[in-house]
Design an enzyme around this catalytic site. Sequence first.
Site, short mmCIF file in Angstrom:
data_model
loop_
_atom_site.label_atom_id
_atom_site.label_comp_id
_atom_site.label_asym_id
_atom_site.label_seq_id
_atom_site.Cartn_x
_atom_site.Cartn_y
_atom_site.Cartn_z
CE LYS A 65 35.43 31.39 -24.40
NZ LYS A 65 36.60 31.80 -23.62
NE ARG A 167 39.01 38.81 -21.47
CZ ARG A 167 38.84 37.61 -22.05
NH1 ARG A 167 38.81 37.51 -23.35
NH2 ARG A 167 38.74 36.52 -21.32
CE1 TYR A 305 28.34 39.81 -56.39
CE2 TYR A 305 28.73 38.10 -54.76
CZ TYR A 305 27.85 38.90 -55.46
OH TYR A 305 26.51 38.80 -55.24
CG MET A 369 24.74 36.18 -47.66
SD MET A 369 23.31 37.26 -47.77
CE MET A 369 24.05 38.86 -48.06
#
Length: 454
Positions: A65, A167, A305, A369
Amino acid sequence: MDGMSMSALPQWHFSSPQGLANYEAACRHYPAQAIVDLVALRDNMRHLVQVSHEASDAEVMGVVKGDAYGHGLIPTALAALAGGATWLGTAQSREALMLRRAGIGPERCRVLTWMYNGTKAPFEELIENDIDIAVGSIDGIEALAQAARRLGRAARVHVKVDSGFGRNGFTPEGFGPALKRLVELSSQGVLEIVGQWSHLAVADAPDIPQFVDVTEGQIAQFNTFTAMMREAGIAPKIRHLANTAATLSRPEIHFELTRPGIGLYGYEPDPAMGTPSRYHLRPAMTLQAQLGTVKKVEAGHGISYGRTYVTAHETSTAIVPIGYADGIHRSASGFDTPSARHTDKLGGPVRVMTAQGPRIMHVSGRVCMDQFVLDLQGDAESMGVREGDTVELFGPGRGEEFLEPTADDWARAAETISYEIFTCLRTRIPRLYLGAFEVLDEHDRAMLDPSTLL
Ligand SMILES: *Cc1c(COP(=O)(O)O)cnc(C)c1O
């Protein structure tokens, strides 16, 4: 090495000049590469198959998966089959269909899917492609039965039971009506009841007594569901419950099929269980990048930043040109500044080759980013570190002296688990494959993008 720094040369063994050309093309195309060793994937699967066979004669489903936990769906699936898996499992039904469309047919392995919208899933396509389908709701049963009727072909069903995970799947209270419908639809030949399955919540904590009790409770509940199915006349032929943790540590619950995921990729489910080598597993993926700008900076220079990192001394910095848009966790930022805002949090580790040997540097300041910064803690020139050098974020963890971080180290820095570290890596980072010529025959290699083979 004239004019070249220590890390300018690739460390890889290429299968051919074409492999090297593919590598060089990938490096030009993008300044980072995820290199996946198909030999490691095959050998990890072989080991998990051996463990499953030895203890219980269980077959093994390679869980692929999430684009094979970020390793690439089709190459990983083929390596898992080469290692002896006879089943493949995907959560999303789209990925199950991709396996069949790539040419991995029902004569080679069964495929199970367990994630879809129960009212709008492509059930007909799944049935036509001989894909086993998990059901855990009455709505799902009815929609699947309608599709099977339309096609005039029985759907192969694995009944999902909630043995305590909380779940998916039927709870004991909700199971009565479902059982009744399953019996009817099975006797009409609309559904073929193949399996019964469930998932474990805390199998990766075999040393914590409360958690062991929880797992015992889940096993008891699972067996109760089996008894109910048997009594109703739809005994499941195949039961499966074991993830990697239980495959490795609880042979008594292998039943007829085990479902390891993380072990295939070479990691233990939880670092508290020890390192991969303790389980004869080898991490398959190496994430590397080529440095951008390398430059000198003064002491007291804020980095990235928010100035969460301020250089303590005169030093050099280097840009690693991938960021959170590539799946590098922003939570792996480093705030190891000796300034007043010191929070003493080391950023994600990066192995940098210097003239003095390999060194571990850490993400300095915030991950951006498309990039992050390393404080090299010294003068780049005398360290022999230059723009274009290849650095390694994580790899198999080869020995002490090799100083190689693993995805577990990144998970620690980002306060997450290794699964998320490689699953988050975006596909814009090229995946390149080692060992395709050793692991896969010509027929299988033809299913892969030739430009990705090293
Ligand atoms: C992901 C998953 C697995 C594999 O779990 P690992 O911890 O990676 O071995 C097995 N079964 C199901 C239902 C899963 O979702």
